[in-house]
Design a protein around this motif. Structure first.
Motif, PDB file in Angstrom:
ATOM      1  N   ARG A 121       6.529   6.185  -1.473  1.00 18.10           N
ATOM      2  CA  ARG A 121       5.149   5.732  -1.233  1.00 18.10           C
ATOM      3  C   ARG A 121       4.668   4.846  -2.392  1.00 18.10           C
ATOM      4  O   ARG A 121       4.070   3.781  -2.174  1.00 18.10           O
ATOM      5  N   LYS A 122       4.896   5.306  -3.609  1.00 15.36           N
ATOM      6  CA  LYS A 122       4.450   4.554  -4.786  1.00 15.36           C
ATOM      7  C   LYS A 122       5.167   3.212  -4.879  1.00 15.36           C
ATOM      8  O   LYS A 122       4.557   2.202  -5.251  1.00 15.36           O
ATOM      9  N   ASP A 125       3.670   0.870  -2.366  1.00 16.17           N
ATOM     10  CA  ASP A 125       2.369   0.447  -2.869  1.00 16.17           C
ATOM     11  C   ASP A 125       2.529  -0.678  -3.895  1.00 16.17           C
ATOM     12  O   ASP A 125       1.811  -1.684  -3.852  1.00 16.17           O
ATOM     13  N   SER A 129       1.412  -4.598  -3.215  1.00 16.82           N
ATOM     14  CA  SER A 129       0.443  -5.154  -4.156  1.00 16.82           C
ATOM     15  C   SER A 129       0.994  -6.407  -4.826  1.00 16.82           C
ATOM     16  O   SER A 129       0.291  -7.418  -4.977  1.00 16.82           O
ATOM     17  N   VAL A 175       0.857   3.233   4.304  1.00 14.59           N
ATOM     18  CA  VAL A 175       0.727   2.166   3.302  1.00 14.59           C
ATOM     19  C   VAL A 175       0.425   0.833   3.977  1.00 14.59           C
ATOM     20  O   VAL A 175      -0.422   0.063   3.513  1.00 14.59           O
ATOM     21  N   ARG A 178      -3.187   0.648   4.917  1.00 17.54           N
ATOM     22  CA  ARG A 178      -4.062   0.456   3.758  1.00 17.54           C
ATOM     23  C   ARG A 178      -4.076  -1.000   3.299  1.00 17.54           C
ATOM     24  O   ARG A 178      -5.114  -1.510   2.853  1.00 17.54           O
ATOM     25  N   TYR A 179      -2.934  -1.675   3.443  1.00 14.65           N
ATOM     26  CA  TYR A 179      -2.836  -3.070   3.007  1.00 14.65           C
ATOM     27  C   TYR A 179      -3.016  -4.065   4.161  1.00 14.65           C
ATOM     28  O   TYR A 179      -2.827  -5.260   3.974  1.00 14.65           O
TER      29      TYR A 179
END
Length: 230
Positions: A121-122, A125, A129, A175, A178-179
């Motif tokens: 997940r990280k 992200d 980004s 994810v 969210r993006y």
């Protein structure tokens, strides 16, 4: 439906959609994925010829590190993009992206995941980004299915399980939401092709690859047309 007729059906839809021209210049798409994408990539490039400039990740040495054609797990994709995105002249309109199949690999001794779910997940992200900071749009491709009995009976190097895959695809979906990333669901499409589609533990037979590419091409056409009309 026979393979040839099925592919022709998908391509017919794709060509009909293609009759609507984009309002902008030919979109540039850069493809990063695992070995599944390496196999369907040439077909995808053929289906998009004249409508999209598609470039696929190749063997490349960046900042003293050599990266293979295979994107690998999310850690390796992140490392690659950190190096790739700072290269002069690299600025596609879209990045067609997938990672996950390597992340869910479990070693046969400790049974540990190659990349734990929270780390996955990280990593996504950070990847999303990083890409969006460069004003590049992302299109995510879901990770293709794993059939436990097929995969783990055909290889002793690494184990994979469908339960893990479902969790990682779900995490990626969160994810993406969210993006505000569009998703092409190659997983569900490929699952409809059945267990006979497998060539080995995770890869697909030659006749399956153009079907996957046609599905992605049609999905891309829809996404790109929608974006062009905004």
């Amino acid at each position: 439906m026979k393979v040839r007729s099925f592919v022709e059906y998908l391509l017919a839809i794709f060509l009909i959609l293609g009759m609507v021209s984009w309002k902008t210049s030919t979109p540039k798409i850069f493809l990063v994925g695992d070995s599944i994408s390496i196999f369907y990539g040439p077909y995808l490039k053929t289906f998009l010829e004249g409508q999209v400039e598609l470039e696929q990740k190749a063997i490349e040495t960046l900042q003293g590190r050599t990266f293979s054609r295979n994107g690998g797990d999310s850690r390796r994709v992140l490392d690659y993009l950190k190096a790739k995105l700072i290269q002069p002249g690299f600025h596609p309109d879209y990045l067609l992206l997938n990672c996950g199949l390597h992340d869910i690999g479990r070693d046969t001794i400790r049974h540990a995941l190659q990349v734990p779910l929270d780390t996955y997940r990280k990593n996504l992200d950070s990847i999303f980004s990083l890409i969006q900071a460069k004003k590049i749009r992302i299109i995510w491709v879901t990770t293709t299915p794993v059939v436990d009995s097929i995969h783990n009976s055909r290889t002793k190097v690494k184990q994979r399980y469908s339960k893990d895959l479902e969790e990682y695809n779900q995490a990626a979906a969160v994810v993406c939401k969210r993006y505000h990333v569009r998703v092409i669901d190659l997983h569900d499409f490929t699952r409809t092709l059945g267990p006979d589609a497998y060539l080995d533990n995770v890869h697909y037979k030659e006749e399956i690859r153009p079907q996957q590419a046609a599905y992605i091409a049609g999905s891309l056409r829809i996404i790109l047309d929608e974006n062009a009309s905004k």
